[in-house]
Design a protein around this motif. Structure first.
Motif, PDB file in Angstrom:
ATOM      1  N   THR A  29       0.849  -1.192   0.000  1.00  0.00           N
ATOM      2  CA  THR A  29       0.000   0.000   0.000  1.00  0.00           C
ATOM      3  C   THR A  29       0.886   1.244   0.000  1.00  0.00           C
ATOM      4  O   THR A  29       2.093   1.161   0.255  1.00  0.00           O
ATOM      5  CB  THR A  29      -0.895   0.056   1.251  1.00  0.00           C
ATOM      6  N   GLY A  30       0.266   2.384  -0.220  1.00  0.00           N
ATOM      7  CA  GLY A  30       1.005   3.641  -0.148  1.00  0.00           C
ATOM      8  C   GLY A  30       1.610   3.852   1.232  1.00  0.00           C
ATOM      9  O   GLY A  30       2.758   4.297   1.361  1.00  0.00           O
ATOM     10  N   GLU A  31       0.864   3.536   2.270  1.00  0.00           N
ATOM     11  CA  GLU A  31       1.359   3.698   3.638  1.00  0.00           C
ATOM     12  C   GLU A  31       2.571   2.798   3.890  1.00  0.00           C
ATOM     13  O   GLU A  31       3.559   3.219   4.488  1.00  0.00           O
ATOM     14  CB  GLU A  31       0.256   3.381   4.649  1.00  0.00           C
ATOM     15  N   ALA A  32       2.504   1.559   3.423  1.00  0.00           N
ATOM     16  CA  ALA A  32       3.632   0.643   3.580  1.00  0.00           C
ATOM     17  C   ALA A  32       4.854   1.142   2.819  1.00  0.00           C
ATOM     18  O   ALA A  32       5.985   1.005   3.286  1.00  0.00           O
ATOM     19  CB  ALA A  32       3.240  -0.757   3.125  1.00  0.00           C
ATOM     20  N   LEU A  33       4.632   1.741   1.647  1.00  0.00           N
ATOM     21  CA  LEU A  33       5.734   2.304   0.875  1.00  0.00           C
ATOM     22  C   LEU A  33       6.404   3.437   1.645  1.00  0.00           C
ATOM     23  O   LEU A  33       7.634   3.500   1.735  1.00  0.00           O
ATOM     24  CB  LEU A  33       5.234   2.811  -0.483  1.00  0.00           C
ATOM     25  N   ILE A  34       5.609   4.326   2.209  1.00  0.00           N
ATOM     26  CA  ILE A  34       6.160   5.443   2.988  1.00  0.00           C
ATOM     27  C   ILE A  34       6.970   4.913   4.167  1.00  0.00           C
ATOM     28  O   ILE A  34       8.092   5.373   4.414  1.00  0.00           O
ATOM     29  CB  ILE A  34       5.031   6.377   3.461  1.00  0.00           C
ATOM     30  N   ASP A  35       6.441   3.936   4.874  1.00  0.00           N
ATOM     31  CA  ASP A  35       7.167   3.354   6.010  1.00  0.00           C
ATOM     32  C   ASP A  35       8.483   2.732   5.557  1.00  0.00           C
ATOM     33  O   ASP A  35       9.519   2.915   6.189  1.00  0.00           O
ATOM     34  CB  ASP A  35       6.319   2.294   6.719  1.00  0.00           C
ATOM     35  N   TRP A  36       8.450   1.993   4.455  1.00  0.00           N
ATOM     36  CA  TRP A  36       9.643   1.337   3.935  1.00  0.00           C
ATOM     37  C   TRP A  36      10.697   2.374   3.523  1.00  0.00           C
ATOM     38  O   TRP A  36      11.873   2.236   3.855  1.00  0.00           O
ATOM     39  CB  TRP A  36       9.279   0.436   2.754  1.00  0.00           C
ATOM     40  N   LEU A  37      10.262   3.425   2.805  1.00  0.00           N
ATOM     41  CA  LEU A  37      11.198   4.472   2.375  1.00  0.00           C
ATOM     42  C   LEU A  37      11.831   5.169   3.578  1.00  0.00           C
ATOM     43  O   LEU A  37      13.029   5.460   3.566  1.00  0.00           O
ATOM     44  CB  LEU A  37      10.486   5.490   1.483  1.00  0.00           C
ATOM     45  N   ALA A  38      11.029   5.420   4.623  1.00  0.00           N
ATOM     46  CA  ALA A  38      11.552   6.101   5.816  1.00  0.00           C
ATOM     47  C   ALA A  38      12.586   5.243   6.541  1.00  0.00           C
ATOM     48  O   ALA A  38      13.521   5.780   7.129  1.00  0.00           O
ATOM     49  CB  ALA A  38      10.411   6.468   6.757  1.00  0.00           C
ATOM     50  N   ARG A  39      12.430   3.922   6.490  1.00  0.00           N
ATOM     51  CA  ARG A  39      13.444   3.050   7.100  1.00  0.00           C
ATOM     52  C   ARG A  39      14.733   3.047   6.290  1.00  0.00           C
ATOM     53  O   ARG A  39      15.812   2.844   6.839  1.00  0.00           O
ATOM     54  CB  ARG A  39      12.903   1.631   7.251  1.00  0.00           C
ATOM     55  N   GLN A  40      14.632   3.273   4.982  1.00  0.00           N
ATOM     56  CA  GLN A  40      15.810   3.282   4.112  1.00  0.00           C
ATOM     57  C   GLN A  40      16.564   4.602   4.168  1.00  0.00           C
ATOM     58  O   GLN A  40      17.778   4.639   4.022  1.00  0.00           O
ATOM     59  CB  GLN A  40      15.413   2.991   2.654  1.00  0.00           C
ATOM     60  N   ASP A  41      15.823   5.703   4.335  1.00  0.00           N
ATOM     61  CA  ASP A  41      16.402   7.042   4.285  1.00  0.00           C
ATOM     62  C   ASP A  41      15.636   7.947   5.248  1.00  0.00           C
ATOM     63  O   ASP A  41      14.453   8.199   5.039  1.00  0.00           O
ATOM     64  CB  ASP A  41      16.297   7.583   2.859  1.00  0.00           C
ATOM     65  N   PRO A  42      16.283   8.443   6.308  1.00  0.00           N
ATOM     66  CA  PRO A  42      15.591   9.289   7.279  1.00  0.00           C
ATOM     67  C   PRO A  42      14.903  10.505   6.651  1.00  0.00           C
ATOM     68  O   PRO A  42      13.885  10.971   7.162  1.00  0.00           O
ATOM     69  CB  PRO A  42      16.694   9.714   8.240  1.00  0.00           C
ATOM     70  N   ALA A  43      15.414  11.019   5.543  1.00  0.00           N
ATOM     71  CA  ALA A  43      14.779  12.168   4.881  1.00  0.00           C
ATOM     72  C   ALA A  43      13.373  11.823   4.409  1.00  0.00           C
ATOM     73  O   ALA A  43      12.518  12.696   4.301  1.00  0.00           O
ATOM     74  CB  ALA A  43      15.633  12.635   3.707  1.00  0.00           C
ATOM     75  N   ALA A  44      13.115  10.559   4.151  1.00  0.00           N
ATOM     76  CA  ALA A  44      11.807  10.142   3.659  1.00  0.00           C
ATOM     77  C   ALA A  44      10.730  10.213   4.731  1.00  0.00           C
ATOM     78  O   ALA A  44       9.546  10.096   4.420  1.00  0.00           O
ATOM     79  CB  ALA A  44      11.884   8.725   3.088  1.00  0.00           C
ATOM     80  N   SER A  45      11.106  10.453   5.970  1.00  0.00           N
ATOM     81  CA  SER A  45      10.089  10.602   7.017  1.00  0.00           C
ATOM     82  C   SER A  45       9.177  11.793   6.723  1.00  0.00           C
ATOM     83  O   SER A  45       8.034  11.829   7.181  1.00  0.00           O
ATOM     84  CB  SER A  45      10.737  10.733   8.394  1.00  0.00           C
ATOM     85  N   ALA A  46       9.658  12.758   5.929  1.00  0.00           N
ATOM     86  CA  ALA A  46       8.832  13.900   5.529  1.00  0.00           C
ATOM     87  C   ALA A  46       7.618  13.453   4.703  1.00  0.00           C
ATOM     88  O   ALA A  46       6.594  14.138   4.674  1.00  0.00           O
ATOM     89  CB  ALA A  46       9.654  14.898   4.729  1.00  0.00           C
TER      90      ALA A  46
END
Length: 82
Positions: A29-46
């Motif tokens: 899902t989109g939410e899972a993608l956001i969570d995954w990206l944030a674990r890969q790169d702290p900047a993605a927490s935005a």
């Protein structure tokens, strides 16, 4: 699952790139993608901010929407004009 991801405006600056392609992603899902990206790169927490729009294949979508192989995902922060 392969996804094409695009970042716009301030998100592009935060991520340090305007787009990326992910060839293997365990996100359904989109939410899972956001969570995954944030674990890969702290900047993605935005991307998790509630005002950031998730756009799937050129249509605004809820974060709960399932993702499919080949989807183009865009993240857009709020815009203002004057």
């Amino acid at each position: 699952m392969a996804l094409n991801i695009r970042y716009f405006a301030a998100l592009r600056d935060a991520m340090g790139r305007s787009e990326q392609t992910l060839d293997t992603l365990p996100a359904a899902t989109g939410e899972a993608l956001i969570d995954w990206l944030a674990r890969q790169d702290p900047a993605a927490s935005a991307l998790a901010h509630p005002s950031v729009r998730l756009i799937i294949n050129d249509a605004i979508a809820p974060r709960s929407q399932p993702l499919r192989d080949g989807d183009t995902i865009a993240f857009c922060p709020p815009f203002s004009g004057g």
